[in-house]
Scaffold this active site. Sequence first.
Site, short mmCIF file in Angstrom:
data_model
loop_
_atom_site.label_atom_id
_atom_site.label_comp_id
_atom_site.label_asym_id
_atom_site.label_seq_id
_atom_site.Cartn_x
_atom_site.Cartn_y
_atom_site.Cartn_z
N LYS A 22 -11.10 -15.85 -43.78
CA LYS A 22 -10.30 -15.19 -44.33
C LYS A 22 -10.67 -15.38 -46.05
CE LYS A 22 -7.01 -18.47 -46.20
NZ LYS A 22 -6.87 -18.54 -47.77
N ASN A 23 -11.16 -16.56 -46.42
CA ASN A 23 -11.62 -16.50 -47.77
C ASN A 23 -12.59 -15.68 -48.16
OD1 ASN A 23 -9.66 -18.44 -48.07
ND2 ASN A 23 -11.02 -20.20 -48.26
N CYS A 116 2.34 -23.80 -56.71
CA CYS A 116 1.25 -25.06 -56.67
C CYS A 116 1.43 -25.66 -55.35
CB CYS A 116 1.39 -25.68 -58.05
SG CYS A 116 3.12 -26.23 -58.28
N ARG A 121 -2.79 -25.33 -59.74
CA ARG A 121 -4.16 -24.56 -59.45
C ARG A 121 -3.99 -23.54 -60.69
NH1 ARG A 121 -4.39 -22.87 -53.20
NH2 ARG A 121 -6.67 -22.60 -53.74
N ASP A 306 -11.10 -27.85 -47.31
CA ASP A 306 -10.03 -27.26 -46.33
C ASP A 306 -10.27 -27.66 -45.00
OD1 ASP A 306 -9.47 -25.46 -48.44
OD2 ASP A 306 -10.41 -23.76 -47.62
N ARG A 398 -0.98 -17.74 -42.20
CA ARG A 398 -1.90 -17.33 -43.15
C ARG A 398 -3.33 -17.29 -42.75
NH1 ARG A 398 -1.50 -20.79 -48.04
NH2 ARG A 398 -3.09 -19.40 -48.46
C1 UD1 Z 1 -11.07 -21.37 -52.81
C2 UD1 Z 1 -10.52 -21.49 -51.34
C3 UD1 Z 1 -9.68 -22.70 -50.86
C4 UD1 Z 1 -10.72 -23.68 -51.10
C5 UD1 Z 1 -10.99 -23.94 -52.56
C6 UD1 Z 1 -12.27 -24.93 -52.62
C7 UD1 Z 1 -9.84 -18.89 -51.27
C8 UD1 Z 1 -8.85 -17.97 -51.05
N1 UD1 Z 1 -9.54 -20.12 -51.55
O1 UD1 Z 1 -9.99 -21.68 -53.59
O2 UD1 Z 1 -9.40 -22.44 -49.62
O3 UD1 Z 1 -9.89 -24.88 -50.91
O4 UD1 Z 1 -11.74 -22.43 -52.89
O5 UD1 Z 1 -13.21 -24.81 -51.63
O6 UD1 Z 1 -11.26 -18.85 -51.39
N2 UD1 Z 1 -9.82 -24.61 -61.23
C9 UD1 Z 1 -9.23 -24.65 -62.42
N3 UD1 Z 1 -9.34 -23.75 -63.24
C10 UD1 Z 1 -9.37 -22.45 -62.73
C11 UD1 Z 1 -9.67 -22.29 -61.19
C12 UD1 Z 1 -9.92 -23.47 -60.60
O7 UD1 Z 1 -9.13 -25.96 -63.20
O8 UD1 Z 1 -9.19 -21.38 -63.28
C13 UD1 Z 1 -9.80 -26.11 -60.43
C14 UD1 Z 1 -8.69 -25.99 -59.33
O9 UD1 Z 1 -7.60 -26.54 -59.72
C15 UD1 Z 1 -9.57 -27.06 -58.31
C16 UD1 Z 1 -11.24 -26.68 -58.50
O10 UD1 Z 1 -11.14 -25.83 -59.83
O11 UD1 Z 1 -9.48 -28.19 -58.85
C17 UD1 Z 1 -11.50 -25.71 -57.80
O12 UD1 Z 1 -10.77 -24.76 -57.21
P1 UD1 Z 1 -11.26 -23.25 -57.09
O13 UD1 Z 1 -12.72 -23.52 -56.33
O14 UD1 Z 1 -11.26 -22.18 -57.84
O15 UD1 Z 1 -10.38 -23.02 -55.57
P2 UD1 Z 1 -9.81 -21.49 -55.30
O16 UD1 Z 1 -10.80 -20.50 -55.65
O17 UD1 Z 1 -8.61 -21.25 -55.78
#
Ligand code: UD1
Length: 417
Positions: A22-23, A116, A121, A306, A398
């Site tokens: 999915k990701n 959230c 997030r 995850d 999902r």
């Molecule tokens: C992706 C995955 C999700 C997985 C996560 C971490 C997808 C669709 N989802 O989510 O399943 O759990 O990686 O491996 O690929 N953060 C900020 N600011 C930002 C963006 C992120 O502070 O602009 C923080 C988040 O709150 C979190 C951390 O960074 O604490 C990591 O998040 P991130 O790697 O961005 O996760 P996703 O890409 O949302």
Amino acid sequence: MAKLLVNGGRRLSGELSIHGAKNSALPLLAAAILCQGKTVIHNCPDLSDVDAAFRILRHLGCGVRRENDMVVIDAESIETSEIPTTLMREMRSSIVFLGAIAARTGRAKLSFPGGCELGPRPIDLHLAALKKLGLTIEEDHGFLDCRSDVPLRGADVIFPISSVGATENVMLAASLAKGTTTIHNAAREPEICDLAAFLNACGADIRGAGESIVEIRGVKTLTGCEYTVMPDRIAAATYMAAAAVTGGELDLLNVVPEHVKPIVPVFEEAGCRLRFWGNNLTIQAPARLSSMHHVVTGVFPGFPTDAQPTTMAMAAVARGNSMFVETIFENRFKQVGELARLGAKIKVDGRVAVVEGVEKLSGAPVMATDLRGGASLVIAALAAEGTTSIDEIHHIDRGYERMEETLCAVGADIQRV
Ligand code: UD1
């Protein structure tokens, strides 16, 4: 509302195939927007999040056609740069469309992505990085109104923390930018490598994916390509947990050993025997699992956040105490209250959860709270005595292709009602 009825206590054995990730599929579908002409994506999982991405693509004016696990996207003409709130809210990862739409059209108007689920997030890293590439972003009544000259311009992007989605957004936007973009502290997850390989197959010039510095030399145009989505490493971890809690033995087909390596020591500590053969994995579980002393989530190649909820379901029935430390998301123990309804003994203090393994869980009505938390309830229910009914299973849909059918084919007793 559909629910799953799980009759627990059945040992799983046999063979199952892991669907596409999915990701990985979601950013690839966003990337198709950058391509003139048709893109063919194989092994595209049949998931509600993927359907949500299709709706976004169609809304933008792309042709989308699915034939079994093959999807053909025609992004020859993009008719709008706006994604309405209803579509943005359907899927939390819809923000990854921002970089692609802006790079292709020089405009993007979209609302903040859905709520959230795992704590706040934020998307601040996405927005700051895209601004560095020349995008002007105005926040207006819940909408992001973005404009830029086309092409965007290459820049140095330094992430204070590693973010999968933000790294992907920059890779998408920078592929068609003028000049070179260097991402420092890029996420190193396998999905980043899959996106880079896809974009390079379309004519992009991306180097260093999988490392902390990724360099993207912008090109003038990208053309469609034919690409196969990597297997879903989190689905693999989930079905491994299903084998583990039932004392079962499963052959999992389509597993990339490198991708699941971060979870191997934890399963071995729990007493499971793992054998890799090519891109397949056999897992043999003991009659009762041992505790896993210390599971700390981290960025790749750390233990994936995850996979934490489904591994916690294993700990719930293991002999002894296990400790989980969640370092990625603030609110990722949402499954705990529901696991407790099945008899699990878990104490949470902030980012730490201590699980005291019990000999038996017992079936009860529970509710999926989020995607992986929902999967953890299925795992726990497989181990529980009696029937568990799981509500709100749209969360599970999902990210898992017909999970109940997959598990029933290897001996589980689950009905969707
Ligand atoms: C992706 C995955 C999700 C997985 C996560 C971490 C997808 C669709 N989802 O989510 O399943 O759990 O990686 O491996 O690929 N953060 C900020 N600011 C930002 C963006 C992120 O502070 O602009 C923080 C988040 O709150 C979190 C951390 O960074 O604490 C990591 O998040 P991130 O790697 O961005 O996760 P996703 O890409 O949302």
